[in-house]
Design an enzyme around this catalytic site. Structure first.
Site, PDB file in Angstrom:
ATOM      1  N   CYS A  24       5.089   4.583  -3.926  1.00 11.44           N
ATOM      2  CA  CYS A  24       5.055   3.882  -5.224  1.00 11.44           C
ATOM      3  C   CYS A  24       3.927   4.444  -6.086  1.00 11.44           C
ATOM      4  O   CYS A  24       4.121   4.711  -7.272  1.00 11.44           O
ATOM      5  CB  CYS A  24       4.874   2.377  -5.026  1.00 11.44           C
ATOM      6  SG  CYS A  24       6.375   1.581  -4.405  1.00 11.44           S
ATOM      7  N   GLN A  45       0.828  -1.220   0.000  1.00 12.27           N
ATOM      8  CA  GLN A  45       0.000   0.000   0.000  1.00 12.27           C
ATOM      9  C   GLN A  45       0.862   1.270   0.000  1.00 12.27           C
ATOM     10  O   GLN A  45       0.451   2.314   0.506  1.00 12.27           O
ATOM     11  CB  GLN A  45      -0.959  -0.005   1.192  1.00 12.27           C
ATOM     12  CG  GLN A  45      -2.154  -0.921   1.013  1.00 12.27           C
ATOM     13  CD  GLN A  45      -3.015  -0.507  -0.187  1.00 12.27           C
ATOM     14  OE1 GLN A  45      -3.088   0.652  -0.566  1.00 12.27           O
ATOM     15  NE2 GLN A  45      -3.666  -1.485  -0.810  1.00 12.27           N
ATOM     16  N   SER A  46       2.043   1.179  -0.592  1.00  9.60           N
ATOM     17  CA  SER A  46       2.958   2.322  -0.604  1.00  9.60           C
ATOM     18  C   SER A  46       2.368   3.548  -1.306  1.00  9.60           C
ATOM     19  O   SER A  46       2.013   3.493  -2.487  1.00  9.60           O
ATOM     20  CB  SER A  46       4.252   1.902  -1.309  1.00  9.60           C
ATOM     21  OG  SER A  46       5.034   3.033  -1.623  1.00  9.60           O
ATOM     22  N   ASN A  47       2.294   4.653  -0.566  1.00 12.22           N
ATOM     23  CA  ASN A  47       1.904   5.928  -1.178  1.00 12.22           C
ATOM     24  C   ASN A  47       3.001   6.413  -2.113  1.00 12.22           C
ATOM     25  O   ASN A  47       2.736   7.032  -3.138  1.00 12.22           O
ATOM     26  CB  ASN A  47       1.693   6.998  -0.095  1.00 12.22           C
ATOM     27  CG  ASN A  47       0.600   6.613   0.879  1.00 12.22           C
ATOM     28  OD1 ASN A  47      -0.533   6.391   0.474  1.00 12.22           O
ATOM     29  ND2 ASN A  47       0.931   6.527   2.158  1.00 12.22           N
TER      30      ASN A  47
END
Ligand SMILES: *Cc1c(COP(=O)(O)O)cnc(C)c1O
Length: 325
Positions: A74, A70-72
């Site tokens: 990325c 859930q990387s913001n």
């Protein structure tokens, strides 16, 4: 200082949280970096404005980066690369087959080349994996630029170095001076930029980093390294001192991207009082920490506090079932 691309909606506004200020007996303001864009929303786009400029100047047509599922970071990188007509590769850390939701859904929507790795591979060999992917792209005639986790490296640090100068200009306009600045810390680059600008421009603010993983010792080392790496880009001589880096690691809770019921209840309370949406991974923990530190008198009453809302909205939705209303 070097120049950047213009991708984010800047300057972001600063607004007072009236009801929380009254209740907590402080003057609490929020810097709305959750509104740097919709596709770009959050803090990472400020870093990427500098990083992607360098990538383009080096003739790269492909960007490779990494993060949690859930990387913001990325998602913002994939969106920005797409906007610039570049290929985007996201190396995502997973435990199990991920649900297509939140930031990961957006990565797919933007058409990113998504690769997966285990937490152990991520910890130990993510740079090697990204280098291999770069070679793979190079064989196909592309030139790749690798962005480390969170864009927390030398040039990425300029994003929040310049954000603090933006804040200083807003202070003049508003006729106010913030004595304390609070920000969530995940990979350290945001804090490093604020730290360097605070020191170089002698703004004398207390900059508190609220850790969302790891501990103070770890982050002091990381932030010293990133800060020193940033100096050639800033082009100034600044003494980086480990003990000046203030990290509060009391509110990590049960670990990165894991939520305790009281944290989710706190997010609900803030939404109901101020219509301010915090995210469970970063800003929810950071403001929960701020609240508790004010209660414990570790931050003085009547001070002017600026909370930097670093975004994370899309990470809220995968957690919605854990909320109890
Ligand atoms: C990445 C991130 C942070 C932390 O910033 P770092 O520079 O990685 O320390 C804080 N909030 C949100 C929403 C983020 O995505």
């Amino acid at each position: 200082m070097i120049s950047k691309l213009i991708l984010a909606n800047l300057p972001t506004k600063i607004e007072k949280l009236e009801r929380l200020s009254k209740e907590w007996d402080v003057n609490l303001y929020v810097k709305r970096d959750d509104q740097t864009g919709s596709e770009f929303s959050g803090n990472k786009i400020r870093k990427l404005e500098y990083v992607l400029k360098e990538a383009l100047e080096r003739g790269c047509d492909t960007v490779i980066t990494c993060g949690g599922i859930q990387s913001n970071h990325c998602r913002a990188t994939v969106a920005a690369a797409t906007k610039l007509g570049m290929n985007a590769v996201a190396l995502l850390r997973i435990n199990e087959e991920p649900k297509v939701e939140g930031n990961y859904f957006l990565d797919k929507l933007f058409g990113a080349d998504i690769r997966f790795c285990t937490p152990q591979e991520y910890r130990e060999i993510r740079s090697e994996i990204m280098k291999k992917i770069a070679q793979e792209y190079s064989l196909k005639g592309h030139k790749a630029y690798i962005i480390p986790e969170g864009a927390s490296f030398g040039i990425g640090t300029l994003g929040y170095y310049s954000c603090l100068t933006e804040i200083a200009a807003q202070e003049k306009e508003m006729g106010i001076s913030f004595d304390t600045v609070i920000v969530a810390v995940g990979s350290g680059g945001t804090y490093a930029g604020l730290y360097l600008a605070n020191k170089f421009f002698r703004l004398n603010k207390r900059v508190i980093g609220m850790a969302v993983c790891d501990n103070q010792n770890y982050f002091r080392d990381v932030i010293v390294d990133i800060s020193r790496e940033a100096l050639p880009y800033i082009g100034e001589k600044i003494d980086v001192l480990r003990e000046e880096i203030e990290i509060n690691d009391k509110y990590v809770g049960i670990g990165y991207a894991l939520s305790r019921p009281e944290e989710l209840a706190f997010i609900t309370e803030i939404a109901r009082k101020e219509a301010l949406i915090l995210d469970p991974v970063y800003t929810g923990k950071a403001m929960y920490g701020l609240y508790n530190e004010i209660k414990a008198s570790n931050i003085s009453r009547s001070s002017n506090i600026l909370f930097i809302h670093t975004g994370g909205l899309f990470g809220l939705f995968p957690k919605q079932e854990q909320f109890e209303f």
